[in-house]
Design an enzyme around this catalytic site. Structure first.
Site: not given
Ligand code: NAD
Ligand code: MG
Length: 357
Positions: A117, A139, A181, A223, A233, A237, A241, A244, A248, A261
């Site tokens: 929990r 999030k 972003e 942010k 949100e 907030r 997006n 987005h 999406h 993304h």
């Molecule tokens: P990711 O986590 O898939 O990382 C991208 C790639 O880079 C992966 O292959 C990873 O293994 C590699 N990698 C990571 N760090 C590295 C480093 N320092 N050196 C070499 N390789 C590295 O993608 P991302 O772009 O970081 O995140 C995308 C995700 O985040 C999506 O699932 C999206 O929905 C989510 N997201 C969430 C929020 C939120 O508010 N929670 C906001 C935006 C995006």
């Molecule tokens: Mg985003």
């Protein structure tokens, strides 16, 4: 070291930004109990896991190495985190540590929200996107076959530790996706930052460490300001997006993973900017300016050729922002002033999509 606080009353937390923080900073002091579990993936583990584990001597530490990729951001993979925690007898006092990009961060945060929990967690983001966006704001969640991020929770970390040195190993496409972003914050709420980004774009693309730290700080400040006003949100907030809803749709149409993304968001922001200029809210020249910045970062300007405007609309109808059947879009009332609106005619939306194709 640069530092800011996300102000959420008793759930406030620091965000620290500097090179080599994984090794040099006292972040392990945020672990209150004797147990910790580092969650990372198979790509990041060989690069940074050792440095993190070196800081955790004296704790009972488990490690979960997830498969890499958005396609593994699901309930099945999430369950492997719970398996490990239970097998190793982690109690309600354990702390989860997310070492990786947004996929690892979102899944670890959600695991922390659910395990017994709720247990504390720490964000150690290693992609530019996760540093400026996903690790900040609480999030968390996973994807469902029928929609992205459809299963999740709002759950805030204890701290966000941004070691900018980790960006040196990030692949170029991932780096550019993060820059999309970063641009978003300028577009929605911070014209001076947008001007600064444009003036320093070449240096940022060359990954100049000082410029990057400054860009990450400004992004996190923007942010944090929005999240502090509207954590869950209820309203404002949603401006985070920008791009987005269109993005999406691209991600869903192409299957998670082929478009990053941030790449989908880049094209989505361009469509949103075009629509905003069609409505007379921003100058046409601003659309060109954005397109030029995206292009210099090798970000895509056009949606996939096979995606018809109708497909956009049907996919966008499933967006979380849809309310009472009305599509709500984030658009720019002016540069640096995002608004959420449900009053744009469908024909205008279609025209903007067609215009960037
Ligand atoms: P990711 O986590 O898939 O990382 C991208 C790639 O880079 C992966 O292959 C990873 O293994 C590699 N990698 C990571 N760090 C590295 C480093 N320092 N050196 C070499 N390789 C590295 O993608 P991302 O772009 O970081 O995140 C995308 C995700 O985040 C999506 O699932 C999206 O929905 C989510 N997201 C969430 C929020 C939120 O508010 N929670 C906001 C935006 C995006
Ligand atoms: Mg985003």
């Amino acid at each position: 070291m640069r530092e800011l606080t996300l102000d959420l009353g008793e759930r406030s937390y620091p965000i620290r930004i500097a090179p080599n923080l994984l090794s040099d900073n006292d972040w392990p002091s945020f672990i209150k109990g004797k147990q910790a579990c580092v969650v990372t993936n198979e790509t990041i583990a060989p690069l940074y896991l050792e440095a993190v584990l070196a800081r955790l001597q004296g704790w009972q530490v488990s490690v979960v190495v997830l498969p890499d990729g958005e396609s593994h951001k699901n309930l099945e993979t999430l369950n492997t985190i719970f398996d490990q925690l239970l097998e190793d007898n982690h109690t309600r006092k354990t702390t989860l540590i997310a070492l990786g990009g947004g996929v690892v961060g979102d899944m670890t945060g959600f695991a922390a929200a659910c395990y017994q929990r709720g247990v504390p967690f720490i964000q150690l983001p290693t992609t530019l996107l996760s540093m400026v966006d996903s690790s900040v704001g609480g999030k968390t969640g996973v994807n469902h076959a029928l929609g992205k991020n459809m299963i999740g929770a709002f759950y805030q970390p204890e701290c966000v530790i941004i070691d900018t040195e980790t960006l040196t190993t990030l692949p170029p496409r991932e780096f550019s996706a993060g820059l999309a972003e970063v641009l978003k914050y300028g577009l929605i709420a911070d014209v001076p930052f947008y001007d600064w980004l444009e003036a320093n774009w070449d240096g940022l693309l060359a990954r100049d460490p000082e410029l990057l730290a400054e860009a990450i700080l400004c992004s996190c400040e923007n942010k944090a300001r929005v999240v502090a006003e509207d954590e869950r949100e209820g309203g404002r907030r949603a401006i985070l997006n920008l791009g987005h809803t269109f993005g999406h749709a691209i991600e869903t149409a192409t299957g998670y993973g082929s478009w990053l993304h941030g790449e989908a968001v880049a094209t989505g922001m361009l469509i949103a900017a075009k629509l905003s200029s069609d409505l007379g809210w921003i100058a046409d020249a601003e659309v060109e300016r954005l397109a030029s910045l995206l292009q210099r970062a090798d970000l895509p300007l056009n949606p996939p050729a096979e995606m018809a405007a109708e497909q956009f609309l049907s996919l966008m109808a499933r967006d979380k922002k849809v309310l009472d059947g009305r599509l709500r879009l984030v658009l720019l009332k002016a540069l640096g002033e995002a608004v959420v609106t449900d009053e744009v005619e469908q024909a205008k939306v279609i025209a903007a999509i067609e215009a960037v194709r």
